[in-house]
Design an enzyme around this catalytic site. Sequence first.
Site, short mmCIF file in Angstrom:
data_model
loop_
_atom_site.label_atom_id
_atom_site.label_comp_id
_atom_site.label_asym_id
_atom_site.label_seq_id
_atom_site.Cartn_x
_atom_site.Cartn_y
_atom_site.Cartn_z
N ASP A 97 0.85 -1.18 0.00
CA ASP A 97 0.00 0.00 0.00
C ASP A 97 0.89 1.24 0.00
O ASP A 97 1.62 1.47 0.97
CB ASP A 97 -0.83 -0.05 1.30
N ASP A 199 -3.06 4.52 -2.30
CA ASP A 199 -4.05 5.12 -1.41
C ASP A 199 -4.51 6.47 -1.97
O ASP A 199 -3.69 7.27 -2.42
CB ASP A 199 -3.39 5.31 -0.03
N GLU A 261 -6.79 3.60 -5.58
CA GLU A 261 -8.03 3.72 -4.80
C GLU A 261 -8.64 5.09 -5.06
O GLU A 261 -8.02 6.12 -4.75
CB GLU A 261 -7.72 3.58 -3.30
C1 NOJ Z 1 -7.96 5.33 2.44
C2 NOJ Z 1 -7.64 4.23 3.39
O1 NOJ Z 1 -8.22 3.04 2.94
C3 NOJ Z 1 -8.12 4.67 4.76
O2 NOJ Z 1 -8.03 3.63 5.69
C4 NOJ Z 1 -7.31 5.89 5.18
O3 NOJ Z 1 -7.83 6.38 6.39
C5 NOJ Z 1 -7.39 6.98 4.12
N1 NOJ Z 1 -7.20 6.49 2.80
C6 NOJ Z 1 -6.35 8.04 4.37
O4 NOJ Z 1 -5.08 7.54 4.06
#
Ligand code: NOJ
Length: 534
Positions: A97, A199, A261
Amino acid sequence: MVEWWRDAVIYQIYPRSFQDSDGDGIGDLKGITQRLDHVAGLGVDAIWLSPIFTSPMKDMGYDVSDYTDIDPLFGTLADFDALVARAHELGLKVIIDQVISHSSDKHPWFAESRQSRDNPRADWYVWADPNPDGTPPNNWPSVFGGPAWEWEPRRRQYYLHNFLIEQPDLNMHNPAVQDTLLETMRFWLERGVDGFRLDTVNYYFHDAQLRDNPPNPDHTGPETYGFQRHVHSKNRPENIGFLKRMRALTDEYDARMMVGEVGDGGQTAIDIMAEYTAGNDRLHMCYSFEMLSPEFTAAHFRRCIEGVQKGAPDGHSCWSFSNHDVIRHVTRWQDHAGNPDALARQAAAMLLSFPGTICLYQGEELGQTETELVYEELTDPPALRFWPEVRGRDGCRTPMVWDADAPNAGFTTADPWLPVKAPQASRAVTIQQADNDSVLAAYRAILSFRKSQPALRWGQTEFPDLPEPVLAFRRTHEGTSLTCVFNLSASPEQLTVTGDTVLSGPSHASLSAGRLVLPANGFAWLSGNIDLQA
Ligand code: NOJ
Ligand code: MG
């Protein structure tokens, strides 16, 4: 040759909650390595590890303070190498990640940047002067509540944080920041990772003029973030140039992939997924929260899949029903279920029949449900701040349950960081292993069926028009067709089938004299070229 990731099933591991090996109540890399046989035994192709890098853990690792080291809670770089080696031995790819839209406020880059307006890293984060009345430079809100700006007295300026105050946004308009982040990705590519989950990939850039976002007239809901259309604080067109740089980097290596994402909703999310994966020089694939929502209708699933197909005919999507940010799907969709296990099996059948890449979330193969927590058990910042209206994400992050007879279901011998409760422990691997009718057995059977069907792995997808609550689509590959049918309700449904066909795979339905009967949450795969009518 078709790239490995196009039809891959990726198993998401949330490292804090998979397996504790050193008795501190928190999962770690050695624990993951010990449990990889379970993952390989499911028949998946890859694992995605949620963040394992050095972090103050304000957002459970999504706040990184060293991009090229492992947090001591999780282990060492040597433990990571051992994990990758074992995964590769088992035929599993490893995806990590990358959380590069923001860093931790404890990252040395930020510690330096915040000191003054003229230090070497002064422009590495997003700094802005206050308005003449001292208020923040614009109206942008943080996803986790309150404004997206925090005051730094040393610079007499605000910095941008789209998430927590402890997660300052890196300034991607600065080429030196881009170069450095790309080098951290190279570090892991050299170490042998097979890909990256990126992310919040649509938050990398902000509007350089810091214009106010317009209001969103459709907003309901208790949280402030939805009050705006985030056209200036994210989804910026400048991002495409950086995505191309990341792609050029990964293309230097063999068989690597990136899944972005997309943090957005509705048509915007689908449009961004399409935009970011079009052609061969951006991301390999994207995933969004569209199927992680409470909606459970045929029209909704069809809209998601057709949206990406139409928006980017040569793009690629990745779908999942659960992850570490949302209520587990067996609980989230319980109103549409005959019983939780029937819903869990149907969800597996449906998800693993969708086109594209699939992500499963640890525990979903057990039909795991959301853990009910009380305030004192919470760790997630938005829940601690806005409880009980915001329930937070701890309930889907509780530990994996391995052994019903061991303390904490075999996760740890110490006090676990989040509790293991009885409803979750009752779904332990040891219990389901011994039962041919378990959800776990269904996952294995469906995964193996998917592997045996080129139409499910690579097929084109078309949707016949059928009324709710039936979702049906035909997958076709090199002349072979499979029609996938799902009854998204807790009452039986019947359909008329025309054409020569048989029920395939582990279908949960019956077919005789052209009548297909689907029980509550039933599902069927029908071979051949057939026609379906309500
Ligand atoms: C998406 C992640 O899946 C989440 O867990 C996180 O809090 C936010 N991005 C910020 O990085
Ligand atoms: Mg541990």
